[in-house]
Design a protein around this motif. Structure first.
Motif, PDB file in Angstrom:
ATOM      1  N   GLU A 134       0.830  -1.204   0.000  1.00 55.52           N
ATOM      2  CA  GLU A 134       0.000   0.000   0.000  1.00 55.52           C
ATOM      3  C   GLU A 134       0.868   1.257   0.000  1.00 55.52           C
ATOM      4  O   GLU A 134       0.571   2.237  -0.700  1.00 55.52           O
ATOM      5  CB  GLU A 134      -0.914  -0.014   1.231  1.00 55.52           C
ATOM      6  CG  GLU A 134      -1.944   1.081   1.273  1.00 55.52           C
ATOM      7  CD  GLU A 134      -2.906   0.939   2.444  1.00 55.52           C
ATOM      8  OE1 GLU A 134      -3.553   1.952   2.799  1.00 55.52           O
ATOM      9  OE2 GLU A 134      -3.009  -0.172   3.013  1.00 55.52           O
ATOM     10  N   VAL A 135       1.960   1.224   0.764  1.00 54.64           N
ATOM     11  CA  VAL A 135       2.861   2.377   0.828  1.00 54.64           C
ATOM     12  C   VAL A 135       3.569   2.597  -0.503  1.00 54.64           C
ATOM     13  O   VAL A 135       3.593   3.712  -1.037  1.00 54.64           O
ATOM     14  CB  VAL A 135       3.891   2.196   1.967  1.00 54.64           C
ATOM     15  CG1 VAL A 135       4.964   3.270   1.899  1.00 54.64           C
ATOM     16  CG2 VAL A 135       3.205   2.233   3.325  1.00 54.64           C
ATOM     17  N   VAL A 136       4.138   1.542  -1.072  1.00 51.17           N
ATOM     18  CA  VAL A 136       4.920   1.730  -2.299  1.00 51.17           C
ATOM     19  C   VAL A 136       4.018   2.021  -3.502  1.00 51.17           C
ATOM     20  O   VAL A 136       4.484   2.572  -4.499  1.00 51.17           O
ATOM     21  CB  VAL A 136       5.825   0.520  -2.583  1.00 51.17           C
ATOM     22  CG1 VAL A 136       6.814   0.311  -1.441  1.00 51.17           C
ATOM     23  CG2 VAL A 136       5.021  -0.750  -2.823  1.00 51.17           C
ATOM     24  N   ALA A 137       2.729   1.681  -3.391  1.00 48.92           N
ATOM     25  CA  ALA A 137       1.799   2.008  -4.475  1.00 48.92           C
ATOM     26  C   ALA A 137       1.630   3.516  -4.622  1.00 48.92           C
ATOM     27  O   ALA A 137       1.212   3.993  -5.686  1.00 48.92           O
ATOM     28  CB  ALA A 137       0.445   1.352  -4.219  1.00 48.92           C
ATOM     29  N   LEU A 138       1.984   4.260  -3.576  1.00 45.60           N
ATOM     30  CA  LEU A 138       1.891   5.719  -3.618  1.00 45.60           C
ATOM     31  C   LEU A 138       3.101   6.352  -4.287  1.00 45.60           C
ATOM     32  O   LEU A 138       3.153   7.568  -4.466  1.00 45.60           O
ATOM     33  CB  LEU A 138       1.754   6.273  -2.195  1.00 45.60           C
ATOM     34  CG  LEU A 138       0.541   5.780  -1.404  1.00 45.60           C
ATOM     35  CD1 LEU A 138       0.732   6.052   0.084  1.00 45.60           C
ATOM     36  CD2 LEU A 138      -0.726   6.457  -1.913  1.00 45.60           C
TER      37      LEU A 138
END
Length: 287
Positions: A134-138
């Motif tokens: 979820e974090v790296v998708a940003l």
């Protein structure tokens, strides 16, 4: 040092001043268990200078983020990937000004909201992996600048390592994670950055096994393994566990989460069947 689990960190200050409250590893108590976190990288989503001023609870008089905004703004929420929505509560909050501590607190806030009993290690591994995704998708919002490598210790035995590697703008230094496992028969190793060797046979026992995790290989005569991009590994008893179902081995060594303050999920066998483990794998494990 003789210990089951240890995290150390030499900080190169890129976000947050050189102050005691910004020093890694950060530590919090959750579920009656000690958690610690050390991070190498930059995650703009958790940079207070970027996310401050976007919260309705904080007064904003100018487009420029002022000190008042930076002091009262809520840290970002993650958790949609594991089914928890933002209710506005932030049980854990950073003391310092680093993106690393804010990220640690957000990770704990999501896990605390998700579980009302202690999760098994495979379930915890899957949840943390989802939060990392979820974090790296940003990352696309910040022109691919996210570097997200961390060590997360929980309790006396378990340590997670995650890598989303990269180089900072203008730097040739590759920020990732590497690991190796030392076990009998122990031999000598030579440091990569100076002419010094140590004979590990003189400081270990025959039943010892040690996993070492570092940004880059510390020795030049051992076989280090680079953690793959986006890979989350659970380390226990000197062994890497690469996937959620591998983590049942640590559970059967009785190294799962334990607390006198928080109830344990009694359905470990249900989790095993969920991951389609063979019946003979957990027979005789007293579950």
């Amino acid at each position: 040092v003789k210990t089951f689990n240890m995290v150390s960190h030499i900080r190169y200050a890129t976000r947050g001043a050189v102050r005691l409250e910004n020093v890694h590893p950060f530590q919090r108590e959750m579920w009656g268990i000690s958690w610690c976190f050390a991070h190498n990288g930059d995650v703009s989503y958790f940079d207070r200078n970027i996310f401050a001023g976007n919260d309705a609870d904080c007064p904003t008089n100018t487009p420029k983020v002022n000190e008042l905004n930076r002091s009262c703004v809520k840290i970002p929420w993650i958790g949609k990937s594991i089914g928890v929505e933002d209710t506005g509560e932030r049980y854990y909050n950073p003391i310092g000004k680093t993106d690393s501590e804010a990220m640690f607190c957000s990770l704990l806030n999501a896990l605390r909201a998700r579980f009302d009993t202690l999760p098994s290690l495979p379930v915890l591994h899957a949840a943390i992996a989802s939060l990392c995704n979820e974090v790296v998708a940003l990352d696309s919002q910040y022109e691919g600048t996210t570097i997200f490598n961390f060590l997360l210790g929980c309790g006396p035995h378990i340590q997670f390592a995650y890598s989303w590697p990269g180089s900072r703008e203008g730097s040739k230094v590759w920020n990732g994670l590497h690991y190796l496992v030392r076990e009998p028969p122990f031999g000598s190793a030579h440091l990569a950055d100076c002419d010094y060797s140590i004979n590990f046979a003189s400081v270990t026992k025959d039943d010892d096994r040690v996993a070492v995790i570092a940004t880059s290989p510390l020795t030049d005569d051992e076989d280090w393994v680079e953690v793959k991009k986006g890979q989350l590994i659970l380390f226990d008893d000197g062994l890497p566990h690469l996937a959620p179902d591998d983590c049942f081995e640590a559970e059967l060594r009785e190294h799962g989460l334990e607390s006198d303050a928080f109830p344990r999920n009694p359905q470990l066998e249900v989790d095993m069947r969920r991951y389609q483990l063979r019946k003979e794998f957990f027979q005789g494990a007293a579950i």
